[in-house]
Design a protein around this motif. Structure first.
Motif, PDB file in Angstrom:
ATOM      1  N   TRP A 207     -38.260   0.155  27.552  1.00 55.46           N
ATOM      2  CA  TRP A 207     -38.777   1.505  27.358  1.00 55.46           C
ATOM      3  C   TRP A 207     -38.552   2.404  28.570  1.00 55.46           C
ATOM      4  N   ASP A 208     -38.162   1.817  29.676  1.00 52.76           N
ATOM      5  CA  ASP A 208     -37.957   2.555  30.917  1.00 52.76           C
ATOM      6  C   ASP A 208     -39.233   3.332  31.297  1.00 52.76           C
ATOM      7  N   ILE A 209     -40.329   2.592  31.318  1.00 49.17           N
ATOM      8  CA  ILE A 209     -41.618   3.192  31.641  1.00 49.17           C
ATOM      9  C   ILE A 209     -42.352   2.256  32.599  1.00 49.17           C
ATOM     10  N   LYS A 210     -43.174   2.817  33.457  1.00 52.37           N
ATOM     11  CA  LYS A 210     -43.920   2.005  34.408  1.00 52.37           C
ATOM     12  C   LYS A 210     -45.173   1.432  33.751  1.00 52.37           C
ATOM     13  N   GLY A 211     -45.490   0.212  34.146  1.00 51.69           N
ATOM     14  CA  GLY A 211     -46.658  -0.451  33.598  1.00 51.69           C
ATOM     15  C   GLY A 211     -47.809  -0.490  34.580  1.00 51.69           C
ATOM     16  N   SER A 212     -49.004  -0.550  34.028  1.00 53.43           N
ATOM     17  CA  SER A 212     -50.210  -0.824  34.802  1.00 53.43           C
ATOM     18  C   SER A 212     -51.013  -1.853  34.016  1.00 53.43           C
ATOM     19  N   ALA A 213     -51.955  -2.472  34.669  1.00 54.87           N
ATOM     20  CA  ALA A 213     -52.701  -3.527  33.987  1.00 54.87           C
ATOM     21  C   ALA A 213     -54.084  -3.683  34.588  1.00 54.87           C
ATOM     22  N   SER A 214     -54.986  -4.199  33.776  1.00 57.44           N
ATOM     23  CA  SER A 214     -56.268  -4.707  34.242  1.00 57.44           C
ATOM     24  C   SER A 214     -56.276  -6.198  33.960  1.00 57.44           C
ATOM     25  N   ILE A 215     -56.424  -6.990  35.009  1.00 56.80           N
ATOM     26  CA  ILE A 215     -56.535  -8.442  34.857  1.00 56.80           C
ATOM     27  C   ILE A 215     -58.025  -8.760  34.782  1.00 56.80           C
ATOM     28  N   THR A 216     -58.455  -9.317  33.654  1.00 56.61           N
ATOM     29  CA  THR A 216     -59.880  -9.450  33.430  1.00 56.61           C
ATOM     30  C   THR A 216     -60.188 -10.676  32.582  1.00 56.61           C
ATOM     31  N   GLY A 217     -61.395 -10.768  32.072  1.00 56.24           N
ATOM     32  CA  GLY A 217     -61.825 -11.904  31.273  1.00 56.24           C
ATOM     33  C   GLY A 217     -62.766 -11.426  30.177  1.00 56.24           C
ATOM     34  N   GLY A 218     -63.829 -12.184  29.907  1.00 53.78           N
ATOM     35  CA  GLY A 218     -64.478 -13.147  30.763  1.00 53.78           C
ATOM     36  C   GLY A 218     -64.491 -12.766  32.231  1.00 53.78           C
ATOM     37  N   GLU A 219     -64.600 -13.810  33.028  1.00 57.65           N
ATOM     38  CA  GLU A 219     -64.572 -13.644  34.473  1.00 57.65           C
ATOM     39  C   GLU A 219     -63.262 -14.213  34.991  1.00 57.65           C
ATOM     40  N   PRO A 220     -62.325 -13.352  35.440  1.00 61.68           N
ATOM     41  CA  PRO A 220     -60.985 -13.826  35.793  1.00 61.68           C
ATOM     42  C   PRO A 220     -60.964 -14.804  36.961  1.00 61.68           C
ATOM     43  N   PHE A 221     -61.960 -14.738  37.848  1.00 64.07           N
ATOM     44  CA  PHE A 221     -61.977 -15.672  38.977  1.00 64.07           C
ATOM     45  C   PHE A 221     -62.269 -17.110  38.537  1.00 64.07           C
ATOM     46  N   LEU A 222     -62.699 -17.290  37.283  1.00 62.45           N
ATOM     47  CA  LEU A 222     -62.846 -18.642  36.752  1.00 62.45           C
ATOM     48  C   LEU A 222     -61.485 -19.265  36.436  1.00 62.45           C
ATOM     49  N   ARG A 223     -60.437 -18.432  36.417  1.00 67.02           N
ATOM     50  CA  ARG A 223     -59.046 -18.926  36.382  1.00 67.02           C
ATOM     51  C   ARG A 223     -58.341 -18.409  37.626  1.00 67.02           C
ATOM     52  N   ARG A 224     -58.912 -18.705  38.750  1.00 64.28           N
ATOM     53  CA  ARG A 224     -58.482 -18.094  40.006  1.00 64.28           C
ATOM     54  C   ARG A 224     -56.998 -18.277  40.294  1.00 64.28           C
ATOM     55  N   GLU A 225     -56.489 -19.484  40.178  1.00 62.53           N
ATOM     56  CA  GLU A 225     -55.092 -19.723  40.532  1.00 62.53           C
ATOM     57  C   GLU A 225     -54.155 -18.969  39.598  1.00 62.53           C
ATOM     58  N   ASP A 226     -54.477 -18.959  38.302  1.00 59.12           N
ATOM     59  CA  ASP A 226     -53.654 -18.208  37.356  1.00 59.12           C
ATOM     60  C   ASP A 226     -53.770 -16.705  37.604  1.00 59.12           C
ATOM     61  N   MET A 227     -54.959 -16.244  37.932  1.00 63.26           N
ATOM     62  CA  MET A 227     -55.151 -14.828  38.216  1.00 63.26           C
ATOM     63  C   MET A 227     -54.295 -14.391  39.403  1.00 63.26           C
ATOM     64  N   PHE A 228     -54.331 -15.156  40.487  1.00 67.22           N
ATOM     65  CA  PHE A 228     -53.546 -14.791  41.660  1.00 67.22           C
ATOM     66  C   PHE A 228     -52.046 -14.920  41.400  1.00 67.22           C
TER      67      PHE A 228
END
Length: 349
Positions: free
Chosen positions: A61-82
């Protein structure tokens, strides 16, 4: 350490709200989750594949992306989150991302790792009231002090911090004091969301604001946010355009079918998190098939299909009402936003 990221506009951004887990260590009364067992959660390799498919779409699409990394509580999947955050750091397709957390797992070790992330824009925490008793009634005992402690830690390390407040009948009059507290804590931005009675929150339906209460609250937020400017109040939400349709800093069209998708813990794709109608799965279908083949998205994109006064409103291109609120209150995502207070002109013909 100072993090600065140029804000993307809605027309130049595609946003992913990515729930990497349903697991959470809190049980907030208004939460949109129904279950916290995170059944069929994507594996680490599947998360990598999901990220590849997001990048593929952004590049095409030639467009810039943004994201929110979240859950639940994302730090409960800390290694995957990082790992996901690091992939976004190294991507030319993502401009920035936020991490949405309840703050309870903000340790010194995690702060040190967060400091290595180059494209992290903000860490968003949730606080429902400037008063501990009110906040903890909603989010659980001790959560007020825990959240303030997390804010202190993040600000001391130079991170940009935002706070989300979900407005209900319980906290609707707390906004001025909330601004005072967050300004004192040097919080960088604040956003408000209307409570939608879904998931666990369906048990407290009577806490949803009325139309009149919504109008009063939005006017209060607008007047404080625009005139006083003690902290940045984010008002890119449906209905804010009613307050000043000529002010580009307030109001935004509902993102459904426009410039956003939600990816759930098992890869299910929703139009938005508060409109939990599956339109595909990112592992099986990628991004293109749900985006181009979903009847739900095409219905919402078709202005002639929007019902009630939303469909007749001259602000339709700026607002379109909240499709999720219409769905939960009216049972129809094409229905009018039940909180819209705009008086429609009656034709005399």
């Amino acid at each position: 350490m100072e993090y600065t990221h140029e804000e993307l506009t809605q027309n130049h951004e595609f946003y992913f709200q990515w729930h990497i887990t349903e697991k959470c260590n809190l049980r907030c009364k208004h939460c949109y989750h129904e279950s916290y067992n995170s059944k069929d959660e994507l594996t680490s390799s599947q998360l990598d594949l999901a990220f590849f498919k997001m990048e593929q779409a952004l590049k095409k699409w030639d467009i810039k992306g943004s994201a929110s990394i979240t859950g639940g509580e994302p730090f409960l999947r800390r290694e995957d989150m990082f790992r996901i955050a690091t992939m976004m750091d190294n991507s030319s397709n993502f401009s920035y991302y936020d991490i949405l957390t309840n703050g309870s797992l903000i340790t010194d070790e995690n702060l040190a790792r967060l400091a290595t992330l180059s494209s992290l824009r903000r860490v968003q925490l949730s606080l429902e009231s400037p008063f501990a008793k009110t906040n903890d009634t909603i989010r659980g005992p001790g959560s007020f002090e825990n959240t303030l402690e997390a804010i202190h830690k993040l600000k001391c390390r130079g991170f940009q911090v935002s706070v989300m407040m979900t407005v209900t009948k319980v906290n609707q009059y707390d906004f001025p004091e909330m601004i005072e507290l967050l300004a004192k804590e040097k919080v960088d931005a604040m956003a408000v969301e209307r409570f939608i009675p879904e998931g666990s929150g369906s048990s407290i339906c009577d806490m949803m604001l009325s139309r009149e209460e919504t109008k009063r609250f939005y006017e209060l937020v607008y007047n404080i946010g625009i005139k006083e400017k003690r902290i940045k109040v984010l008002m890119h939400r449906p209905l804010f355009a009613l307050l000043d349709e000529n002010d580009s800093s307030v109001g935004a069209m509902c993102s459904v079918g426009n410039n956003a998708l939600t990816i759930m813990h098992d890869g299910t794709i929703y139009p938005c998190r508060r409109l939990p109608i599956a339109i595909g799965n990112i592992i099986k279908d990628g991004i293109f098939k749900p985006w181009y083949d979903s009847n739900i998205l095409w219905s919402v994109r078709n202005k002639s299909k929007i019902k009630g006064k939303c469909g007749k409103c001259d602000l339709l291109p700026l607002c379109r009402g909240c499709r999720a609120m219409a769905y939960w209150v009216n049972g129809d995502y094409l229905g009018e936003d039940p909180h819209c207070w705009k008086e429609m002109k009656v034709s005399t013909n």
